[in-house]
Design a protein around this motif. Structure first.
Motif, mmCIF file in Angstrom:
data_model
loop_
_atom_site.group_PDB
_atom_site.id
_atom_site.type_symbol
_atom_site.label_atom_id
_atom_site.label_comp_id
_atom_site.label_asym_id
_atom_site.label_seq_id
_atom_site.Cartn_x
_atom_site.Cartn_y
_atom_site.Cartn_z
ATOM 1 N N HIS A 52 0.917 -1.100 -0.102
ATOM 2 C CA HIS A 52 0.108 -0.136 0.195
ATOM 3 C C HIS A 52 1.211 1.363 -0.493
ATOM 4 O O HIS A 52 0.244 2.000 -0.300
ATOM 5 C CB HIS A 52 -0.710 -0.124 1.378
ATOM 6 N N ALA A 53 2.078 1.341 0.430
ATOM 7 C CA ALA A 53 3.235 2.201 0.780
ATOM 8 C C ALA A 53 3.402 2.870 -0.929
ATOM 9 O O ALA A 53 3.116 4.016 -1.219
ATOM 10 C CB ALA A 53 4.386 1.895 1.661
ATOM 11 N N LEU A 54 3.398 1.935 -1.771
ATOM 12 C CA LEU A 54 3.736 2.369 -3.276
ATOM 13 C C LEU A 54 2.697 3.405 -3.421
ATOM 14 O O LEU A 54 2.115 4.404 -4.526
ATOM 15 C CB LEU A 54 3.896 1.071 -3.660
ATOM 16 N N PHE A 55 1.091 2.829 -3.245
ATOM 17 C CA PHE A 55 -0.271 3.191 -3.788
ATOM 18 C C PHE A 55 0.004 4.266 -3.623
ATOM 19 O O PHE A 55 -0.418 5.996 -3.858
ATOM 20 C CB PHE A 55 -1.442 2.102 -2.963
ATOM 21 N N VAL A 56 0.372 5.119 -2.088
ATOM 22 C CA VAL A 56 -0.251 6.056 -1.840
ATOM 23 C C VAL A 56 1.166 7.175 -2.232
ATOM 24 O O VAL A 56 0.105 8.419 -1.973
ATOM 25 C CB VAL A 56 0.328 6.163 0.846
ATOM 26 N N LEU A 57 1.930 6.860 -2.426
ATOM 27 C CA LEU A 57 3.475 7.452 -2.831
ATOM 28 C C LEU A 57 2.488 7.726 -4.379
ATOM 29 O O LEU A 57 3.206 9.531 -4.974
ATOM 30 C CB LEU A 57 4.764 6.566 -2.752
ATOM 31 N N TYR A 58 2.588 7.160 -5.096
ATOM 32 C CA TYR A 58 2.123 7.157 -6.159
ATOM 33 C C TYR A 58 0.485 8.369 -6.553
ATOM 34 O O TYR A 58 0.516 9.080 -7.424
ATOM 35 C CB TYR A 58 1.369 5.545 -7.104
ATOM 36 N N VAL A 59 -0.386 7.458 -5.720
ATOM 37 C CA VAL A 59 -1.379 8.680 -5.454
ATOM 38 C C VAL A 59 -1.261 10.235 -4.948
ATOM 39 O O VAL A 59 -1.713 10.970 -5.836
ATOM 40 C CB VAL A 59 -2.315 7.905 -4.166
ATOM 41 N N SER A 60 0.048 9.919 -4.025
ATOM 42 C CA SER A 60 0.217 11.948 -3.874
ATOM 43 C C SER A 60 0.701 12.210 -4.693
ATOM 44 O O SER A 60 1.032 13.484 -4.576
ATOM 45 C CB SER A 60 0.539 11.884 -2.363
ATOM 46 N N THR A 61 2.393 11.779 -4.899
ATOM 47 C CA THR A 61 2.938 12.741 -6.162
ATOM 48 C C THR A 61 2.271 12.573 -6.875
ATOM 49 O O THR A 61 2.871 13.344 -7.709
ATOM 50 C CB THR A 61 4.220 11.737 -5.671
ATOM 51 N N GLU A 62 2.731 11.359 -7.538
ATOM 52 C CA GLU A 62 2.332 11.172 -9.501
ATOM 53 C C GLU A 62 0.708 11.422 -9.682
ATOM 54 O O GLU A 62 0.554 12.789 -10.623
ATOM 55 C CB GLU A 62 2.515 9.845 -9.847
ATOM 56 N N LEU A 63 -0.005 11.320 -9.261
ATOM 57 C CA LEU A 63 -1.643 11.862 -9.187
ATOM 58 C C LEU A 63 -2.352 13.362 -8.552
ATOM 59 O O LEU A 63 -3.152 13.899 -9.159
ATOM 60 C CB LEU A 63 -2.748 10.844 -8.962
ATOM 61 N N GLY A 64 -1.559 13.816 -7.339
ATOM 62 C CA GLY A 64 -1.127 14.870 -6.786
ATOM 63 C C GLY A 64 -2.915 14.810 -6.074
ATOM 64 O O GLY A 64 -2.709 16.264 -5.451
ATOM 65 N N LEU A 65 -3.474 13.976 -5.369
ATOM 66 C CA LEU A 65 -4.268 13.527 -4.778
ATOM 67 C C LEU A 65 -4.009 14.201 -3.000
ATOM 68 O O LEU A 65 -3.101 14.116 -2.615
ATOM 69 C CB LEU A 65 -4.720 11.972 -4.434
ATOM 70 N N SER A 66 -4.950 15.199 -2.712
ATOM 71 C CA SER A 66 -4.476 15.133 -1.266
ATOM 72 C C SER A 66 -4.757 14.572 -0.142
ATOM 73 O O SER A 66 -5.567 13.234 -0.474
ATOM 74 C CB SER A 66 -5.930 16.591 -0.959
ATOM 75 N N PRO A 67 -4.282 15.135 0.870
ATOM 76 C CA PRO A 67 -4.355 13.047 2.068
ATOM 77 C C PRO A 67 -6.197 13.507 2.524
ATOM 78 O O PRO A 67 -6.591 12.047 2.352
ATOM 79 C CB PRO A 67 -3.739 14.118 2.964
ATOM 80 N N GLY A 68 -6.955 14.242 1.906
ATOM 81 C CA GLY A 68 -8.188 13.704 2.660
ATOM 82 C C GLY A 68 -8.882 13.029 1.844
ATOM 83 O O GLY A 68 -9.570 12.031 2.023
ATOM 84 N N LEU A 69 -9.083 13.199 0.240
ATOM 85 C CA LEU A 69 -9.176 12.560 -1.159
ATOM 86 C C LEU A 69 -8.331 11.052 -0.839
ATOM 87 O O LEU A 69 -8.932 10.214 -1.449
ATOM 88 C CB LEU A 69 -8.731 13.367 -2.385
#
Length: 178
Positions: free
Chosen positions: A1-18
């Motif tokens: 899941h860590a890679l997922f979180v990294l990808y979603v937050s850095t590559e896709l730019g989703l906020s922590p709330g989203l």
């Protein structure tokens, strides 16, 4: 899941709330999986349900590296991936856990369960290290593709077994011989 979180937050730019909302949708899928697995097993059999769960857990995760474009499209892909993967992982946990208990002699159950947990939880730090190394070397998106395709290949471990044909759980072995 860590890679997922990294990808979603850095590559896709989703906020922590989203990101939290996306992960929460996965939990709703898991709750639904827990609620429907028994009914699916009664209707289709334990083996076919195991087979479906081995596809339903990892296959939707292809939507994660595919996600891109406007935020609503990204969120739709991520919601679907997390919801369906949550549903599938709960189905795997229930069906495979039930098979393990039914097929393992009672005298060996603690040892088998301990070995399974050791492998399951013990491999995670190795996977995290490998994922981080690949992510740094290849990029996060290609590493997610490798992880997703690798997870889907888990299906090939059970196809040649008798599991896909099982309608009911095997009768437990209550023998006292050890």
């Amino acid at each position: 899941h860590a890679l997922f979180v990294l990808y979603v937050s850095t590559e896709l730019g989703l906020s922590p709330g989203l990101l939290g909302l996306v992960i929460g949708v996965g939990s709703i899928g898991a709750l639904l999986g827990a609620a429907v697995t028994g009914r699916l097993v009664r209707r289709f059999g334990i083996g076919p349900t195991v087979l479906v769960s081995f596809v339903l857990f990892p296959a939707p995760l292809v939507l994660v590296p595919l996600a891109g474009g406007p935020t609503p499209v990204v969120l739709g892909a991520l919601f679907a991936a997390e919801f369906l993967a949550g549903l599938g992982v709960m189905m795997i946990d229930i069906t495979v856990g039930s098979l393990q208990v039914a097929a393992t002699p009672e005298r060996l159950l603690a040892r088998v369960t301990g070995a399974k947990r050791t492998v399951n939880y013990g491999i995670r730090p190795i996977g995290a290290l490998l994922g981080g190394t690949l992510g740094a070397a290849l990029g996060v998106r290609p590493t997610l593709w490798i992880a997703t395709v690798g997870a889907i290949t888990g299906l090939f471990w059970i196809l040649p077994t008798t599991i896909p044909k099982l309608r009911e759980l095997p009768e437990p072995d209550h023998s006292a011989a050890g």
